[in-house]
Design a protein around this motif. Sequence first.
Motif, PDB file in Angstrom:
ATOM      1  N   PHE A   5       3.309   4.663 -22.965  1.00 15.37           N
ATOM      2  CA  PHE A   5       2.967   5.669 -22.226  1.00 15.37           C
ATOM      3  C   PHE A   5       4.058   5.850 -21.269  1.00 15.37           C
ATOM      4  CE2 PHE A   5       1.011   7.921 -18.601  1.00 15.37           C
ATOM      5  CZ  PHE A   5       0.455   9.028 -19.294  1.00 15.37           C
ATOM      6  N   THR A   6       5.103   6.696 -21.378  1.00 18.65           N
ATOM      7  CA  THR A   6       6.444   6.586 -20.672  1.00 18.65           C
ATOM      8  C   THR A   6       6.699   7.938 -19.924  1.00 18.65           C
ATOM      9  OG1 THR A   6       7.890   7.446 -22.744  1.00 18.65           O
ATOM     10  CG2 THR A   6       7.293   5.188 -22.490  1.00 18.65           C
ATOM     11  N   SER A   7       7.783   7.955 -19.440  1.00 18.88           N
ATOM     12  CA  SER A   7       8.277   9.330 -18.687  1.00 18.88           C
ATOM     13  C   SER A   7       8.346  10.403 -19.892  1.00 18.88           C
ATOM     14  CB  SER A   7       9.339   9.157 -17.811  1.00 18.88           C
ATOM     15  OG  SER A   7      10.504   8.599 -18.637  1.00 18.88           O
ATOM     16  N   ASP A   8       8.600  10.260 -20.876  1.00 20.45           N
ATOM     17  CA  ASP A   8       8.827  11.321 -21.928  1.00 20.45           C
ATOM     18  C   ASP A   8       7.694  11.854 -22.299  1.00 20.45           C
ATOM     19  OD1 ASP A   8      11.496  10.564 -21.823  1.00 20.45           O
ATOM     20  OD2 ASP A   8      11.446   9.186 -23.629  1.00 20.45           O
ATOM     21  N   ASN A   9       6.489  11.123 -21.943  1.00 22.74           N
ATOM     22  CA  ASN A   9       5.136  11.829 -22.354  1.00 22.74           C
ATOM     23  C   ASN A   9       4.530  12.716 -21.207  1.00 22.74           C
ATOM     24  OD1 ASN A   9       4.751   8.430 -23.749  1.00 22.74           O
ATOM     25  ND2 ASN A   9       5.208  10.536 -25.186  1.00 22.74           N
ATOM     26  N   LEU A  10       5.180  12.552 -20.091  1.00 25.23           N
ATOM     27  CA  LEU A  10       4.487  13.205 -18.951  1.00 25.23           C
ATOM     28  C   LEU A  10       5.205  14.308 -18.466  1.00 25.23           C
ATOM     29  CD1 LEU A  10       2.979  10.041 -16.732  1.00 25.23           C
ATOM     30  CD2 LEU A  10       1.767  12.155 -17.793  1.00 25.23           C
ATOM     31  N   ARG A  11       4.591  15.226 -17.700  1.00 28.52           N
ATOM     32  CA  ARG A  11       5.098  16.190 -16.798  1.00 28.52           C
ATOM     33  C   ARG A  11       4.147  16.668 -15.835  1.00 28.52           C
ATOM     34  NH1 ARG A  11       8.447  14.986 -19.900  1.00 28.52           N
ATOM     35  NH2 ARG A  11       9.899  16.303 -21.170  1.00 28.52           N
ATOM     36  N   GLY A  12       4.587  17.299 -14.815  1.00 26.74           N
ATOM     37  CA  GLY A  12       3.422  17.495 -13.676  1.00 26.74           C
ATOM     38  C   GLY A  12       3.851  16.816 -12.382  1.00 26.74           C
ATOM     39  N   PHE A  13       3.022  16.883 -11.605  1.00 29.36           N
ATOM     40  CA  PHE A  13       3.147  16.401 -10.208  1.00 29.36           C
ATOM     41  C   PHE A  13       2.294  15.471  -9.671  1.00 29.36           C
ATOM     42  CE2 PHE A  13       5.303  20.645 -10.511  1.00 29.36           C
ATOM     43  CZ  PHE A  13       6.716  20.368 -10.226  1.00 29.36           C
ATOM     44  N   LEU A  14       2.556  14.109  -9.363  1.00 24.44           N
ATOM     45  CA  LEU A  14       1.729  13.257  -9.257  1.00 24.44           C
ATOM     46  C   LEU A  14       1.517  13.092  -7.747  1.00 24.44           C
ATOM     47  CD1 LEU A  14       0.462  10.811 -10.283  1.00 24.44           C
ATOM     48  CD2 LEU A  14       2.333   9.748 -10.101  1.00 24.44           C
ATOM     49  N   SER A  15       0.305  13.001  -7.176  1.00 22.21           N
ATOM     50  CA  SER A  15      -0.162  12.180  -5.935  1.00 22.21           C
ATOM     51  C   SER A  15      -1.032  11.087  -6.180  1.00 22.21           C
ATOM     52  CB  SER A  15      -0.662  13.227  -5.064  1.00 22.21           C
ATOM     53  OG  SER A  15       0.008  14.393  -4.852  1.00 22.21           O
ATOM     54  N   ALA A  16      -0.551  10.002  -5.424  1.00 24.47           N
ATOM     55  CA  ALA A  16      -1.644   8.815  -5.791  1.00 24.47           C
ATOM     56  C   ALA A  16      -1.613   7.992  -4.414  1.00 24.47           C
ATOM     57  CB  ALA A  16      -0.779   8.140  -6.946  1.00 24.47           C
ATOM     58  N   LYS A  17      -2.521   6.813  -4.487  1.00 27.46           N
ATOM     59  CA  LYS A  17      -2.661   5.901  -3.310  1.00 27.46           C
ATOM     60  C   LYS A  17      -2.763   4.687  -4.405  1.00 27.46           C
ATOM     61  CE  LYS A  17      -4.736   8.376   0.395  1.00 27.46           C
ATOM     62  NZ  LYS A  17      -5.680   8.794   1.137  1.00 27.46           N
ATOM     63  N   ALA A  18      -1.998   3.781  -3.946  1.00 33.16           N
ATOM     64  CA  ALA A  18      -2.132   2.416  -4.580  1.00 33.16           C
ATOM     65  C   ALA A  18      -1.969   1.185  -3.638  1.00 33.16           C
ATOM     66  CB  ALA A  18      -1.146   2.292  -5.449  1.00 33.16           C
ATOM     67  N   SER A  77       0.787  -1.275   0.092  1.00 29.52           N
ATOM     68  CA  SER A  77      -0.058  -0.108   0.099  1.00 29.52           C
ATOM     69  C   SER A  77       0.822   1.284  -0.082  1.00 29.52           C
ATOM     70  CB  SER A  77      -0.862  -0.107   1.094  1.00 29.52           C
ATOM     71  OG  SER A  77      -1.861  -1.226   1.196  1.00 29.52           O
ATOM     72  N   THR A  78       0.735   2.041  -0.871  1.00 26.81           N
ATOM     73  CA  THR A  78       1.662   3.202  -1.199  1.00 26.81           C
ATOM     74  C   THR A  78       0.854   4.634  -1.163  1.00 26.81           C
ATOM     75  OG1 THR A  78       3.024   1.806  -2.391  1.00 26.81           O
ATOM     76  CG2 THR A  78       3.538   3.932  -2.569  1.00 26.81           C
ATOM     77  N   THR A  79       1.471   5.437  -0.764  1.00 23.55           N
ATOM     78  CA  THR A  79       0.893   6.851  -0.859  1.00 23.55           C
ATOM     79  C   THR A  79       1.963   7.672  -1.341  1.00 23.55           C
ATOM     80  OG1 THR A  79      -0.641   6.619   1.077  1.00 23.55           O
ATOM     81  CG2 THR A  79      -0.098   8.951   0.121  1.00 23.55           C
ATOM     82  N   ILE A  80       1.977   8.169  -2.527  1.00 24.64           N
ATOM     83  CA  ILE A  80       2.730   9.143  -3.234  1.00 24.64           C
ATOM     84  C   ILE A  80       2.231  10.788  -3.061  1.00 24.64           C
ATOM     85  CG2 ILE A  80       3.800   9.796  -5.406  1.00 24.64           C
ATOM     86  CD1 ILE A  80       3.445   6.791  -6.296  1.00 24.64           C
ATOM     87  N   ASP A  81       3.212  11.625  -2.743  1.00 25.26           N
ATOM     88  CA  ASP A  81       2.694  12.990  -2.528  1.00 25.26           C
ATOM     89  C   ASP A  81       3.272  13.984  -3.396  1.00 25.26           C
ATOM     90  OD1 ASP A  81       1.206  15.216  -1.617  1.00 25.26           O
ATOM     91  OD2 ASP A  81       2.397  15.236   0.150  1.00 25.26           O
ATOM     92  N   ASN A  82       2.957  14.375  -4.548  1.00 26.00           N
ATOM     93  CA  ASN A  82       3.581  15.389  -5.306  1.00 26.00           C
ATOM     94  C   ASN A  82       5.079  15.300  -5.609  1.00 26.00           C
ATOM     95  OD1 ASN A  82       3.210  18.232  -6.072  1.00 26.00           O
ATOM     96  ND2 ASN A  82       4.393  18.963  -4.442  1.00 26.00           N
ATOM     97  N   VAL A  83       5.145  14.084  -6.295  1.00 23.30           N
ATOM     98  CA  VAL A  83       6.422  13.674  -6.990  1.00 23.30           C
ATOM     99  C   VAL A  83       6.455  14.226  -8.318  1.00 23.30           C
ATOM    100  CG1 VAL A  83       6.718  11.795  -5.443  1.00 23.30           C
ATOM    101  CG2 VAL A  83       5.694  11.410  -7.780  1.00 23.30           C
TER     102      VAL A  83
END
Length: 837
Positions: free
Chosen positions: A653-666, A630-636
């Motif tokens: 869909f790779t890191s080259d296609n994304l920009r931004g700040f990710l928060s997630a729960k998994a 169980s993971t919580t990611i905050d603003n990476v």
Amino acid sequence: MPRWLKITLKIAAALVGLIIILFIALTVYVNNNKQKVLAMITTELNKNLNGTLTIGTIDPTLFKGFPGVSVELKDVVLKDDRWAQHHHTLLTAKDLVVSVNASALLKGEVVINKIDIDNADIDLFTDSTGYSNTSIFKTKPKVEKGPKEKQTSSSTQIKRFSLNKVNFVVDDRHAYKLFKFAVNEIRGRMDYPGKGWNADIDLNTMANSFSFNTRKGSFMKNRLLKGHFDISYDDNSQVINVAPNNLNIGDDAFNVAAKFDLKKPETPFTINLKVNDILWSSAANLLAANITKSLKMFDLQKPIDVTCDLNGSFGGSGDPLIYVTAKVKNNVLKAQGGTIENCSFKGVFSNNYINGKGLNDENSVIKLYHFNGSYKDIPFTIDTAFINDLNTPVATGIFRSRFPVTKLNSVIGDESLRFTKGIADLKLAYKADIVNFKFTKPMITGNVDIKNADVNYIPRGLVFKNNSIALKFTEKDLYINNIRLQNGSSIVNMQGKVSNFLNSYYNDPEKILIVWQITSPEIRLGEFLGFLNSRGGGGESSASTYKNSRAAKARVTSQLNTAFDKGQAELHIRVAKLYYKKFLATDVTADILLADNSMKVRNVNLKSAGGSLKMAGLILQGPTNNFAISTTIDNVNTNTFFASFNNFGLKDFTSDNLRGFLSAKADIKGGINNAGNLVPKSIRGTAIVNLKEGALVNFSPIKSVGKFAFPFRNLDNITFGDLKAQFDINGDQIKIAPMQINSSVLNMDVEGVYSLSRGTNIALDVPLRNPKNDNKIADDGERNKKRMKGIVLHILATDGDDGKIKIKWNKNHKKTKTDDDDQKTDDSQQTPEPKQD
């Protein structure tokens, strides 16, 4: 010849002739009146006996004892008056010859020139109540003499004696003593200087039993005793002294001395034995069985020097005081646990460890002083080692050693740990039970220091270099201090504690719990992937290989392996930098529990990609290492984060296609192979994602649509508002819950399944209107109504024949009322249908 001399010789000849005539006359008389004389002698002797004396025949021997008077007695039997109860005959002699000095006899003294006893049995018996068959001899009443009464006495003196083929037994069942000798031959001469006597004795006898306590066994059992004795007795002290002299006991030559005190009724004695160059096993076999059993826990290859002192009494019921010493130098000691080379020590055995607690097995002790040797080429010293209480033996001592740590490989085996460098320094106090001659479950206190060591942990394939460790054993716990482990470029500093260590190690090693405090400036997890592996190596086959020749080592190795591999470890980790492939984390803290083939991860906190991550989970080891986290990611930072994890297996869909700040729960379950890579199609779980300040850069599926749908819009860099999404992962299938994408170029509703292999089926509803100015609408509700106005393309992203995603119309799209209204309003804005391929 002078006349006086002639007269003297004639008188002497006449006297000699008279004596000869008297002897001949006596002999003739006895021969003619044997039965009468025999009856007279036996009647007279029986008057002073509490029993009976019978003599088969009596024959005077004229020349055998000449000039003394000799009598040969045959079939002599002496029984006490209780013989019918115990059946122990005091004396049975086939032949008994007594030669008496005739001239002394005329003076009132009995001087026995010689006694010969042949083919006889002497049985001195005492029953359990204390009655002895020696009571046959009546005690003379004491007569008080006046002060002026002349003190006169007559003494019986024996000049020579011999015993041949005589069985001599002292059977004292009241005192539990049994002495049995089969006398081949004893010859002695005695003289009587002053008050007392001296004797020279030549001995040749078999000691069938020399038991001071029949419950414990016999000394010198079934050993031939052969040698000479010089014995003296003093009337004043009433002490018999046996001067030091050589006596062969079996095949070994001893120097023997003794003292017997006849003044006291229990007859105390001291016997001293000394021998040089005797084998340990031979010396041990001379002692009582209970002592021999204890001493045979060991064996020495070369001869040693031994002394033995016995102090006891013939009348007492207990064991004598036993004190045995042994000097050992540069010898080879063999025991159940192994062989000790270059062994030197002074050994002591005593059955009086603590004064006042009796002379018995419980109060016996074996002491080894200044014990030096080497075991498996490991040198060591033990200042003083004790083994006390022979009934339930306990060994204690202080063990010291300093040696290259590589020498441990031959002791513990190389199935778990293999040392290649380093120095070990040990000082340990130990206490161990001895069961079946084997040291069992030693309890240890003290310190073990290992420095600059390189070690390979074989079952996990891990190599640690330049390591140090300090172990401190207390009565209950084990403290592991100042550990420095280096594996590759990873450096780990550790402090540990195992509560109730030794008890758990011996009785239930699977329940060992070691608590670690771990700090590190840098750890690269790839260098520790061996911990993901299931235990390697052929444990069972190795055990069978060493079954016979290395049984003790196999036991140690097996127990050590169990403790290492199935014991539990609780890790509290603080790491400045943590690397895993492309992933970098800083300020890492974690609590990890390592159990048998499992790893529980709790309270993981770290910083990475400009944000933070919290995690908890479980890894179960096996052919495939299954995990659940169980993971919580905050603003990476999304770009950095995806790149760190190889895009989580995504291809389109790779890191080259994304920009931004990710928060997630998994919450995800899956498998990791022993190389640390995700097992294909193993992932299951759910991820809820929130992307802020996002951008989609050069994403080919969107650009392929935009080529004909939005030819005048910039699809190379699509910026987003807040993007919220939920993904349900099932193997290589990722189910995308209905999701709204609001971007600078277009809006989009997305729902469907993305497959890492085959089976992609994603429905995209894309309005053609340009949402460029939607961010100016302040009202959220109004902005949301407007986002899907106008013509909406219903597109389906599916698998193409070449394995890439293809875009086509979604013919199964269910139109809503809103869709119909939009089409009536904006028919003029419709664009031609794109080609299916």
